[in-house]
Design a protein around this motif. Structure first.
Motif, PDB file in Angstrom:
ATOM      1  N   ARG A  97      94.498 -16.511  43.182  1.00 24.88           N
ATOM      2  CA  ARG A  97      95.869 -16.602  43.685  1.00 24.88           C
ATOM      3  C   ARG A  97      96.022 -15.760  44.941  1.00 24.88           C
ATOM      4  O   ARG A  97      95.623 -14.601  44.969  1.00 24.88           O
ATOM      5  CB  ARG A  97      96.818 -16.089  42.602  1.00 24.88           C
ATOM      6  N   VAL A  98      96.603 -16.348  45.969  1.00 20.67           N
ATOM      7  CA  VAL A  98      96.913 -15.604  47.184  1.00 20.67           C
ATOM      8  C   VAL A  98      98.380 -15.863  47.482  1.00 20.67           C
ATOM      9  O   VAL A  98      98.760 -16.962  47.875  1.00 20.67           O
ATOM     10  CB  VAL A  98      96.035 -16.061  48.377  1.00 20.67           C
ATOM     11  N   ILE A 147     100.684 -19.186  45.774  1.00 20.81           N
ATOM     12  CA  ILE A 147      99.841 -20.322  45.328  1.00 20.81           C
ATOM     13  C   ILE A 147      98.355 -19.956  45.385  1.00 20.81           C
ATOM     14  O   ILE A 147      97.986 -18.931  45.949  1.00 20.81           O
ATOM     15  CB  ILE A 147     100.094 -21.590  46.188  1.00 20.81           C
ATOM     16  N   ARG A 148      97.540 -20.855  44.800  1.00 18.91           N
ATOM     17  CA  ARG A 148      96.099 -20.624  44.810  1.00 18.91           C
ATOM     18  C   ARG A 148      95.527 -20.872  46.211  1.00 18.91           C
ATOM     19  O   ARG A 148      96.090 -21.645  46.987  1.00 18.91           O
ATOM     20  CB  ARG A 148      95.422 -21.567  43.804  1.00 18.91           C
ATOM     21  N   LEU A 149      94.399 -20.243  46.462  1.00 16.57           N
ATOM     22  CA  LEU A 149      93.750 -20.397  47.773  1.00 16.57           C
ATOM     23  C   LEU A 149      93.437 -21.873  48.050  1.00 16.57           C
ATOM     24  O   LEU A 149      93.523 -22.357  49.181  1.00 16.57           O
ATOM     25  CB  LEU A 149      92.455 -19.565  47.782  1.00 16.57           C
ATOM     26  N   ARG A 150      93.100 -22.596  46.974  1.00 15.10           N
ATOM     27  CA  ARG A 150      92.806 -24.031  47.117  1.00 15.10           C
ATOM     28  C   ARG A 150      94.001 -24.763  47.736  1.00 15.10           C
ATOM     29  O   ARG A 150      93.827 -25.647  48.587  1.00 15.10           O
ATOM     30  CB  ARG A 150      92.475 -24.614  45.741  1.00 15.10           C
ATOM     31  N   TRP A 180      96.301 -23.383  49.636  1.00 15.95           N
ATOM     32  CA  TRP A 180      96.414 -22.963  51.043  1.00 15.95           C
ATOM     33  C   TRP A 180      95.487 -23.797  51.925  1.00 15.95           C
ATOM     34  O   TRP A 180      95.836 -24.166  53.039  1.00 15.95           O
ATOM     35  CB  TRP A 180      96.071 -21.474  51.200  1.00 15.95           C
ATOM     36  N   PHE A 181      94.301 -24.081  51.396  1.00 14.75           N
ATOM     37  CA  PHE A 181      93.357 -24.903  52.176  1.00 14.75           C
ATOM     38  C   PHE A 181      93.866 -26.336  52.339  1.00 14.75           C
ATOM     39  O   PHE A 181      93.596 -26.981  53.346  1.00 14.75           O
ATOM     40  CB  PHE A 181      91.958 -24.881  51.551  1.00 14.75           C
ATOM     41  N   VAL A 241      96.986 -27.097  52.705  1.00 14.46           N
ATOM     42  CA  VAL A 241      97.962 -26.980  53.798  1.00 14.46           C
ATOM     43  C   VAL A 241      97.217 -26.862  55.133  1.00 14.46           C
ATOM     44  O   VAL A 241      97.564 -27.520  56.124  1.00 14.46           O
ATOM     45  CB  VAL A 241      98.885 -25.757  53.571  1.00 14.46           C
ATOM     46  N   GLY A 242      96.167 -26.045  55.132  1.00  9.01           N
ATOM     47  CA  GLY A 242      95.363 -25.872  56.351  1.00  9.01           C
ATOM     48  C   GLY A 242      94.747 -27.186  56.794  1.00  9.01           C
ATOM     49  O   GLY A 242      94.746 -27.524  57.986  1.00  9.01           O
ATOM     50  N   CYS A 265      87.671 -27.482  56.196  1.00  7.88           N
ATOM     51  CA  CYS A 265      88.553 -27.507  55.011  1.00  7.88           C
ATOM     52  C   CYS A 265      87.991 -28.451  53.947  1.00  7.88           C
ATOM     53  O   CYS A 265      88.027 -28.131  52.747  1.00  7.88           O
ATOM     54  CB  CYS A 265      89.962 -27.954  55.404  1.00  7.88           C
TER      55      CYS A 265
END
Lengths: 456, 75
Positions: free
Chosen positions: B9-10, B13-16, B18-19, B21-22, B57
């Protein structure tokens, strides 16, 4: 948490539950089919499959056929490769749906609401991705279907105008859709058999037309395996729209729920995957291949090409020459909107029930009303389709399909939810992400178009 | 060496996620670069950054969720 125990309660109690004895017999049949190998076991898989065929029949509607006919008429055989790429890239997410049903055993939209919020689940997935799509897109199916009935009657007779034939179209499609989930599994079997035979009819009829008009095999094979696109923004638009439009939220969720109706569980996952390939991918590709080839061999490079499905069909028929070929084309083509309307009715009922969190019951009036709502499309027999409504819904879909895809990807990789059944393959995740990236591109090009940055 | 855990978690939400979104951001950048390239003949740099970011990504997002030190495989 993933529940995998045999005899678990169905995740989507739509109709009469399938008796445990039947499911156990199926599991034994599937184990025998597995031992015989893919080819030897195929008859068993085809007999027990069904949701894949429903999905193919839904996707092969007036919109897809118009695109195929236009592609054949404008570009000849050169864009044939797009169809297998489009359906193939969608198979990974469809396999995720099979995983959610067979191993998860839960109602996907309920889990989505629980973990990702009601807006994503009830609004973006159920309302926009399913219910509104079903209602808006059925206008096109009814318009095409009633037009084809009239055209069919005109080949050797006085015709049967749309204003009078629509009750026939609506009654037949409604009756089959209403039977789904009823009478033990008899109603479900009826609908699945209808979809399977309709797909077979499309393939046989279009193949017969192709025999009459002939095919340039070297060009067709080149078009199937050598990627080609028209130059400029138009080519990119064509690629993004064709690949992303083949399989979307409606197809994903419909597959998940129709597999639940079959009572599929862990032992059925292999069957579900074969069903996706043999029931969805193969018919989708073959029908599009045949339609593109028929138009490539007739209307291609003929100058002024009509834009609507009905006009394209009307332009083609005289070129087929023989009356038998004209009948074959019309009958095969009529199966396209009829099966899509039936699929859209199911989608509407499931979507509205999920949007409001209602428990589905095929015997309730509420279910029947929700199921018949898309049949408001009978108005298309008199009036043009509501273009503004369709544009608004297509826009909403373009902007939200990808976000629903993000959510399903997250669920597939959720260890707490899926346990050992979560995705454990890099290739599977990559396949899902490629489809999501294409859906992202649809949303982005839509916005860029509005901003005037993307000019076709 | 400490493993790169895409499912930690970052923030909210989870880092997954965030990726995801990236990835969307890089997709937009690539298409913006492409549109400039087609209309004005410039924008190749933006297109390149968008494509490379998208590929990065996708490589990260294709990672499956591995059993972590915090719990067993099955929840």
């Amino acid at each position: 948490m993933a529940s995998e125990a045999p005899g678990r309660p169905p995740g989507y109690p739509l109709g009469d539950p399938i008796p445990q004895a039947v499911l156990q017999r199926q599991a034994a049949d599937l184990a025998r089919a597995r031992r015989r190998g893919l080819i030897g076991g195929l008859p068993t898989y085809l007999k027990l499959g069904g949701p894949g065929f429903i999905g193919a029949a839904l996707t092969l509607g007036a919109g897809t056929m118009t695109s195929s006919m236009l592609a054949g008429a404008e570009f000849g055989y050169r864009t044939l490769w797009i169809f297998w790429v489009a359906a193939g890239s969608g198979m990974f997410m469809m396999a995720a749906m099979a995983r959610f049903t067979c191993r998860g055993g839960f109602n996907l939209i309920e889990k989505q609401a629980e973990l990702h919020g009601w807006f994503l689940a009830r609004v973006l997935t159920a309302s926009i991705g399913m219910a509104t799509v079903a209602v808006a897109f059925n206008f096109g199916q009814v318009a095409l279907g009633t037009h084809l009935i009239d055209s069919l009657a005109q080949i050797d007779g006085p015709g049967f105008p749309q204003e009078f034939n629509w009750p026939l179209y609506i009654v037949v499609t409604s009756w089959i859709a209403l039977s789904y989930g009823r009478a033990g599994s008899g109603g479900t079997r009826l609908l699945e058999a209808f979809m399977k035979w309709s797909l077979a009819a499309m393939i046989l009829c279009f193949a017969a037309c192709l025999v009459v008009v002939g095919i340039d095999w070297p060009a067709a094979l080149k078009g199937t395996f050598m990627p080609w696109l028209p130059s400029g923004v138009m080519g990119i638009d064509l690629f993004i729209a064709s690949t992303a439009a083949a399989i979307g939220v409606a197809d994903w969720v419909l597959y998940h729920f129709t597999a639940h109706v079959k009572g599929w569980r862990r032992e059925h996952e292999g069957l579900a995957r074969v069903d996706l390939i043999a029931g969805f991918f193969v018919p989708f590709f073959i029908v599009n291949f045949l339609v593109v080839s028929v138009f490539a061999g007739t209307l291609h490079a003929s100058g002024d090409i009509p834009r609507s499905a009905a006009e394209l069909a009307s332009s083609l028929v005289p070129l087929l020459g023989e009356t038998g070929a004209q009948y074959a084309f019309m009958i095969g083509f009529l199966a396209v909107p009829v099966t899509s309307t039936i699929g859209l009715c199911l989608l509407s009922a499931m979507g509205i029930h999920e949007a409001f969190g209602w428990k589905p019951d095929v015997r309730s009036w509420r279910w029947k009303v929700c199921l018949l709502l898309p049949q408001i499309g009978f108005l298309a027999a008199w009036y043009p389709s509501p273009v503004m409504l369709i544009i608004i819904i297509a826009a909403a879909l373009s902007l939200t399909n990808n976000i629903v895809g993000w959510s399903f990807y997250m669920l597939l990789n959720d260890r707490k939810l899926m346990g050992a059944s979560r995705c454990r393959s890099r290739i599977w995740n990559l396949g899902v992400m490629i489809q999501i990236t294409l859906l992202n591109c649809v949303a982005i090009t839509y916005v860029f178009n509005r901003l005037g940055w993307w000019q076709s | 060496m400490k493993r790169f855990d895409i499912d930690r978690r970052v923030g909210p939400i989870r880092l997954r996620a965030w990726f995801l979104v990236g990835n969307f951001g890089f997709n937009a950048l690539a298409l913006y670069g492409l549109s400039r390239l087609m209309v004005e003949g410039s924008g190749a740099g933006i297109l390149l950054v968008g494509v490379l970011g998208t590929l990065g990504c996708l490589a990260v997002l294709s990672q499956p969720n591995r059993p972590g030190p915090d719990g067993p495989d099955d929840a």
